[in-house]
Design an enzyme around this catalytic site. Structure first.
Site, PDB file in Angstrom:
ATOM      1  N   GLU A  31      53.611 -91.081 104.578  1.00  0.00           N
ATOM      2  CA  GLU A  31      52.555 -91.648 105.424  1.00  0.00           C
ATOM      3  C   GLU A  31      52.601 -93.175 105.378  1.00  0.00           C
ATOM      4  O   GLU A  31      52.500 -93.841 106.406  1.00  0.00           O
ATOM      5  CB  GLU A  31      51.165 -91.172 104.978  1.00  0.00           C
ATOM      6  CG  GLU A  31      50.843 -89.729 105.293  1.00  0.00           C
ATOM      7  CD  GLU A  31      50.436 -89.471 106.742  1.00  0.00           C
ATOM      8  OE1 GLU A  31      50.436 -90.400 107.576  1.00  0.00           O
ATOM      9  OE2 GLU A  31      50.115 -88.314 107.028  1.00  0.00           O
ATOM     10  N   SER A 110      44.469 -93.418 106.030  1.00  0.00           N
ATOM     11  CA  SER A 110      43.185 -93.069 105.421  1.00  0.00           C
ATOM     12  C   SER A 110      43.305 -91.820 104.557  1.00  0.00           C
ATOM     13  O   SER A 110      42.562 -91.673 103.583  1.00  0.00           O
ATOM     14  CB  SER A 110      42.112 -92.886 106.483  1.00  0.00           C
ATOM     15  OG  SER A 110      42.439 -91.795 107.342  1.00  0.00           O
TER      16      SER A 110
END
Length: 189
Positions: A31, A110
């Site tokens: 990510e 996030s």
């Protein structure tokens, strides 16, 4: 840019940890690397990233991009793009989210922040440098200035929450195939 923190989103990520942490540490690193790859692509070049596993169980990912977008508010204070503490509407919970090298859909930074006990985001841009700490995705400090060193790029150092991220193995072969990046992996444990 309109919201600095989405506490409900961060709590939802943590509540659904079996889904979001299913890819383990490898997915969390992928990510972070996805943002570095975007930066390199935006600059029309192959980027460089360095992934380091530290003795304290944390992992840092440093890239040579432009740094996270930062703007100045009406009072002259820096405001950083809220990628760590708000839902990435391009990817999170979207059926058409691109797949990362591990075959899992991209969800955004996030998710990394929410699934980490602590995350430090250090940003270097031509116009200034700063760092900020997050605890479970929530900012725990203001943007603190960092002395410029003539470089640009982003470093994200995070320690996954052991209660939420069970798989802490790191599949370096998957990190090596991130398009648009030359990735170096260092084990400093």
């Amino acid at each position: 840019w309109t919201a600095d923190v989405d506490v409900a989103h961060l709590e939802d990520v943590r509540a659904a940890a079996p889904v979001h942490a299913a890819g383990g540490l490898t997915h969390l690193v992928l990510e972070v690397l996805a943002y570095a790859a975007e930066e390199a692509e935006a600059q029309g070049r192959t980027g460089r990233a360095r992934v380091v596993r530290h003795a304290d169980g944390s992992v840092s990912v440093a890239d040579d991009g432009r740094g996270t977008d930062t703007r100045v508010d009406a009072s002259g204070a820096p405001v950083r793009k809220p990628v760590m503490a708000t839902r990435d509407v391009r990817f999170f919970d979207r059926a058409d989210a691109p797949l990362l090298a591990d075959g899992r859909p991209r969800a955004g930074m996030s998710t990394v922040a929410a699934l980490s006990e602590v995350l430090d985001h250090t940003n270097r841009r031509l116009e200034g440098a700063w760092t900020q700490r997050y605890v479970h995705g929530v900012p725990a400090s203001a943007l603190d200035g960092v002395a410029p060193d003539g470089t640009t790029g982003t470093t994200v150092r995070f320690r996954p929450d052991a209660d939420l991220v069970a798989d802490v193995d790191l599949d370096v072969t998957l990190l090596a195939v991130v398009a648009g990046l030359d990735v170096e992996v260092v084990d400093a444990r």
